[in-house]
Design a protein around this motif. Sequence first.
Motif, PDB file in Angstrom:
ATOM      1  N   LEU A 623     -43.340  84.512 112.798  1.00  0.00           N
ATOM      2  CA  LEU A 623     -44.426  85.067 113.614  1.00  0.00           C
ATOM      3  C   LEU A 623     -43.931  85.423 115.012  1.00  0.00           C
ATOM      4  CD1 LEU A 623     -47.426  82.746 112.637  1.00  0.00           C
ATOM      5  CD2 LEU A 623     -47.095  85.142 112.010  1.00  0.00           C
ATOM      6  N   GLY A 624     -43.046  84.597 115.564  1.00  0.00           N
ATOM      7  CA  GLY A 624     -42.495  84.902 116.879  1.00  0.00           C
ATOM      8  C   GLY A 624     -41.677  86.179 116.891  1.00  0.00           C
ATOM      9  N   ARG A 625     -41.064  86.506 115.749  1.00  0.00           N
ATOM     10  CA  ARG A 625     -40.244  87.719 115.672  1.00  0.00           C
ATOM     11  C   ARG A 625     -41.069  88.979 115.437  1.00  0.00           C
ATOM     12  NH1 ARG A 625     -37.081  87.885 111.309  1.00  0.00           N
ATOM     13  NH2 ARG A 625     -37.459  85.828 110.423  1.00  0.00           N
ATOM     14  N   VAL A 626     -42.181  88.856 114.721  1.00  0.00           N
ATOM     15  CA  VAL A 626     -42.880  90.068 114.273  1.00  0.00           C
ATOM     16  C   VAL A 626     -44.180  90.348 115.018  1.00  0.00           C
ATOM     17  CG1 VAL A 626     -41.906  89.740 111.975  1.00  0.00           C
ATOM     18  CG2 VAL A 626     -44.219  88.904 112.436  1.00  0.00           C
ATOM     19  N   THR A 627     -44.791  89.343 115.633  1.00  0.00           N
ATOM     20  CA  THR A 627     -46.131  89.531 116.197  1.00  0.00           C
ATOM     21  C   THR A 627     -46.142  90.546 117.329  1.00  0.00           C
ATOM     22  OG1 THR A 627     -46.684  87.252 115.621  1.00  0.00           O
ATOM     23  CG2 THR A 627     -48.108  88.362 117.211  1.00  0.00           C
ATOM     24  N   PHE A 628     -45.166  90.457 118.235  1.00  0.00           N
ATOM     25  CA  PHE A 628     -45.123  91.361 119.387  1.00  0.00           C
ATOM     26  C   PHE A 628     -43.886  92.263 119.336  1.00  0.00           C
ATOM     27  CE2 PHE A 628     -47.562  87.668 120.842  1.00  0.00           C
ATOM     28  CZ  PHE A 628     -48.705  88.297 121.315  1.00  0.00           C
ATOM     29  N   TYR A 629     -43.467  92.612 118.127  1.00  0.00           N
ATOM     30  CA  TYR A 629     -42.282  93.452 117.959  1.00  0.00           C
ATOM     31  C   TYR A 629     -42.381  94.711 118.835  1.00  0.00           C
ATOM     32  CZ  TYR A 629     -38.755  96.346 115.711  1.00  0.00           C
ATOM     33  OH  TYR A 629     -37.667  97.143 115.474  1.00  0.00           O
ATOM     34  N   PRO A 630     -41.293  95.096 119.538  1.00  0.00           N
ATOM     35  CA  PRO A 630     -39.926  94.561 119.480  1.00  0.00           C
ATOM     36  C   PRO A 630     -39.684  93.335 120.361  1.00  0.00           C
ATOM     37  CG  PRO A 630     -39.976  96.450 120.925  1.00  0.00           C
ATOM     38  CD  PRO A 630     -41.366  96.315 120.374  1.00  0.00           C
ATOM     39  N   MET A 631     -40.708  92.881 121.106  1.00  0.00           N
ATOM     40  CA  MET A 631     -40.545  91.646 121.866  1.00  0.00           C
ATOM     41  C   MET A 631     -40.588  90.454 120.916  1.00  0.00           C
ATOM     42  SD  MET A 631     -43.043  92.481 125.073  1.00  0.00           S
ATOM     43  CE  MET A 631     -42.656  90.914 125.834  1.00  0.00           C
ATOM     44  N   GLN A 632     -40.055  89.318 121.380  1.00  0.00           N
ATOM     45  CA  GLN A 632     -40.026  88.126 120.546  1.00  0.00           C
ATOM     46  C   GLN A 632     -40.532  86.925 121.331  1.00  0.00           C
ATOM     47  OE1 GLN A 632     -36.475  87.329 118.331  1.00  0.00           O
ATOM     48  NE2 GLN A 632     -35.950  89.489 118.095  1.00  0.00           N
ATOM     49  N   LEU A 633     -41.223  86.050 120.622  1.00  0.00           N
ATOM     50  CA  LEU A 633     -41.654  84.776 121.188  1.00  0.00           C
ATOM     51  C   LEU A 633     -40.793  83.661 120.612  1.00  0.00           C
ATOM     52  CD1 LEU A 633     -45.567  84.890 121.111  1.00  0.00           C
ATOM     53  CD2 LEU A 633     -44.104  84.861 123.129  1.00  0.00           C
ATOM     54  N   PRO A 634     -40.433  82.654 121.418  1.00  0.00           N
ATOM     55  CA  PRO A 634     -39.661  81.528 120.874  1.00  0.00           C
ATOM     56  C   PRO A 634     -40.438  80.795 119.785  1.00  0.00           C
ATOM     57  CG  PRO A 634     -39.605  81.531 123.270  1.00  0.00           C
ATOM     58  CD  PRO A 634     -40.622  82.547 122.872  1.00  0.00           C
ATOM     59  N   ALA A 635     -39.711  80.333 118.785  1.00  0.00           N
ATOM     60  CA  ALA A 635     -40.351  79.621 117.675  1.00  0.00           C
ATOM     61  C   ALA A 635     -41.065  78.367 118.165  1.00  0.00           C
ATOM     62  CB  ALA A 635     -39.302  79.256 116.623  1.00  0.00           C
ATOM     63  N   GLY A 636     -40.483  77.684 119.155  1.00  0.00           N
ATOM     64  CA  GLY A 636     -41.107  76.469 119.669  1.00  0.00           C
ATOM     65  C   GLY A 636     -42.454  76.731 120.306  1.00  0.00           C
ATOM     66  N   THR A 637     -42.569  77.850 121.019  1.00  0.00           N
ATOM     67  CA  THR A 637     -43.847  78.202 121.640  1.00  0.00           C
ATOM     68  C   THR A 637     -44.898  78.507 120.584  1.00  0.00           C
ATOM     69  OG1 THR A 637     -42.735  79.085 123.598  1.00  0.00           O
ATOM     70  CG2 THR A 637     -44.982  79.827 123.193  1.00  0.00           C
ATOM     71  N   VAL A 638     -44.512  79.293 119.578  1.00  0.00           N
ATOM     72  CA  VAL A 638     -45.454  79.624 118.501  1.00  0.00           C
ATOM     73  C   VAL A 638     -45.859  78.364 117.742  1.00  0.00           C
ATOM     74  CG1 VAL A 638     -45.801  80.983 116.403  1.00  0.00           C
ATOM     75  CG2 VAL A 638     -44.461  81.923 118.285  1.00  0.00           C
ATOM     76  N   ALA A 639     -44.884  77.485 117.472  1.00  0.00           N
ATOM     77  CA  ALA A 639     -45.192  76.240 116.763  1.00  0.00           C
ATOM     78  C   ALA A 639     -46.150  75.373 117.569  1.00  0.00           C
ATOM     79  CB  ALA A 639     -43.903  75.474 116.473  1.00  0.00           C
ATOM     80  N   SER A 640     -45.979  75.355 118.891  1.00  0.00           N
ATOM     81  CA  SER A 640     -46.879  74.570 119.738  1.00  0.00           C
ATOM     82  C   SER A 640     -48.297  75.108 119.687  1.00  0.00           C
ATOM     83  CB  SER A 640     -46.374  74.573 121.184  1.00  0.00           C
ATOM     84  OG  SER A 640     -45.127  73.934 121.286  1.00  0.00           O
TER      85      SER A 640
END
Length: 658
Positions: A623-640
Motif C-alpha cells: 500500500l505504501g508503494r502504490v497508494t500515492f504512486y509515484p510517491m511512496q510511504l514507508p511501510a512502518g507508517t502505513v502499518a501504524s
Amino acid sequence: MNNYLFYRYSISLLLLVAVAICLLQIASPLSLSAQWQLVTEMQIQDVDQVLYLYGYLPRIVMAFMVGGALALVGSLLQQLTQNYLLSPMTLGLSSGAWLALVSLSIWAPSLVATHGHWFAMLGATLSTLLVMLIAGRQGLGGLPVVLAGMAINILLASIANALLLTHDQYAKNLFIWGAGDLSQNDWSNVLNLAPAMLIVPILLLLSPRILTLLKIGEGIASGRGLNLLPVMIGLLSLSIYLVAHAVTLVGVLGFVGLIAPNIARYLGARKALDQLCYSFLMGALVLMGADMIALYAGQLMQVLVPTGTTVAILGAPLLIYLSRKKFTANDQQSLSIPLGIKQLSPFIWLSLLLLTGLLLLISLTLSPSLQGWQFTIPDALTWSFRWPRVFTSLFAGAAMALSGMILQRLIANPLASPDILGISAGATFALVSVTLITGISIFEVGALTAFIGSMITLAILILLSKKQRFAPSVVIMIGISLGALIDALVAFSLISGSDDIYPVLGWLSGSTYRVSSEKTWLLIILFCVLFTACLALQRSLTLLSAGDDIAQARGLATNKARLILLSLAALLCASVTAVLGPLAFIGLLAPHMAVMLGARKVVNQLVLCCLIGGALMVLADWLGRVTFYPMQLPAGTVASVLGGSYFVFLLLKGRLSN
C-alpha cells in the motif's frame, strides 16, 4: 497555614522573575541596565535591541501564558477525574489539535493564521471524545484513559507523519512547530493568545466549588444539585479551546500539563482554587525554565533546541515516578479487547496461509505505472529491487509479532509490545545516537548496537517495575515514558539535523526503500534461528504464562528461563529495528488477532501471530508503494495507521460490548 501559603507564592513569584532575568541574559547580549533602559525609553539603535524587544520579550510572555494555560487545564482535568496522570497530552487533546493543524497547513495554508485555532479545537474535541469513549466513565480515574490516549496519540501521530511525508515541502517548518517552539518574531502571537487567556479567570471563578464537591464524592455532588455531565462538557469545552489556541501558536508541549499540577500538589496545594492558581504559576515556571535550558543548550551546540524537547526530558522521569507511586502490583485495571472464537480450526490455518501467499504474489507482481495498473512477472532488474523489500516486510512483521507475543505472555499483560514497552525505542535510541555521534550511516551501524539498546531499556524496565511485581499498569507507563524520551530525541534530530540526517528520518518511519538483499538474508536467517529457539522453549513460555509458582513446582528455573526469553524478544525487535527501523502496533496487534482466531496454546499462537504480522507488513509495504504512486510511504507508517486504526476499533468494540 496562611503564612506558608504566602511564603509559597512569594518564593515562587521571585523564582519566576529570576528565571525570566536569566533567560533574557542567556538570549540577549545586552546588559541588565541596557535592557531596562531600552524597555523604559524604547529607543532602538541596533539589531540586538530589535531582537530583544520583538524576539525575546514576547518569547518570555508567551512561555508564561502557554505554560500557565496548559498547567491550569492539566490541574482541572486531574481534579475532575481524580487521576494525577491526566493532562492535555495523555487525554489526546494535543495530538488531535496537531493533526488538524497539519492537515490545514497542507490543504488550506491561508486559513492557518485566521482560523487555525478553530480547526485545532475541532481536532482536539474529536480526539478527546474518542479517548473518553474508549476509556468509559469509570476508566477516567485510572489507567484505561491513559492507555486509550496513548493509542490515539500514536495513531494520530502516524497519520500526521504520513501527511508530512507526502508533502515534504512543508515538513521542516511543521516539524519545528510540532516539536514545541517558542521562538517569536513580534508581539502578534501574544496578542492572538491574549483573548483566549480570558478563559483563565472564568475557570478560576466557576470551577473551584464544582471541583470541591467532586472531591468529596459524586453522590454528594449530585445531592447538592450538581449535574455532572453538563459541568464536565462545559469545563472540557473551555479547556479544549484554550489548549487549541496554545497548540496553534507554539506547537505541542504536552508534558507541562502533567508536570506542573503534580509539583503544585507536592508543594502543598490542596484546595481546588489553590491547586488551579499554583498550577498556573508552576506551569509558567516549568516552561520558562525549560526554555532557558533549551536556549543555553542551543548556544552550546550551535543548533536549535526545541523547548518541547527539554520539557519531555524533564517530564518523562516524573511520569515514571508517578506511575511507580500511583499503581501497585494488584492494579490490573486495563482496557478490554474482544476474545474472539474459542478454538482454532484448520480452515483458519488454510485461509491465513492462502492470504499470505496471495499478498506476496500481489506485492511482487501488481503495481501501477504511467500506463496504468500492471500485473506482470518482474524482470531481473525489477526483481532485484522488489524481492528484498517484500520479504523484509514479511519477516520483519513476523519477528515483531513474535516479540510481542513473548512479552505479553511473560509479563502477563495483554497490552505489552516492543513499541509500547520502549524496547523498540531503546534500539532506536542506540542506533540514532551512534549515527549522530560518529557520523556512520544508520544503515551500517548493525543489529548489535540495536540489541544493546534494547537490552539496556529492558533492564531499566525490569529494574523500575520489579518492586511492583511487574504490574501491567507500571510496566506500560514506564514504557510510555521511555518512548517519550525517544520522541524528544527524534524531534531534536529533525530540527538540528543537516542534510545527512534525512536518511535517518526516513529510517525512523520504518522504510524498506534502502533494504539490500544482504540485509534481507540476514534478517531471514536471524528470524529462523530465533523462531526455532522459541519453539524449543515453548514449554518454558507455557509454564511462565501460568505463573512462577506453577513453573517452579514443575522444576523450571524461572529466572533463567525468563531472562532467555526476554533476550529473545529483545533480539527479535533489535534485528527488525536495525534493518527496517521502528515499527508500531504490529507487535501489539498480531498476538491479539491470533488469540481472537482461537490460538490459545503457545505453539499455535506463536506460529499464527507470525503469519498475521508478516501478512500485515507485506500489505503495508505494498500500500505504501502504490497508494500515492509515484510517491511512496514507508511501510512502518502505513502499518501504524492500519494497525492503530484496527486496534482503536478493537478497543471501542471491547468497551461497547461491556
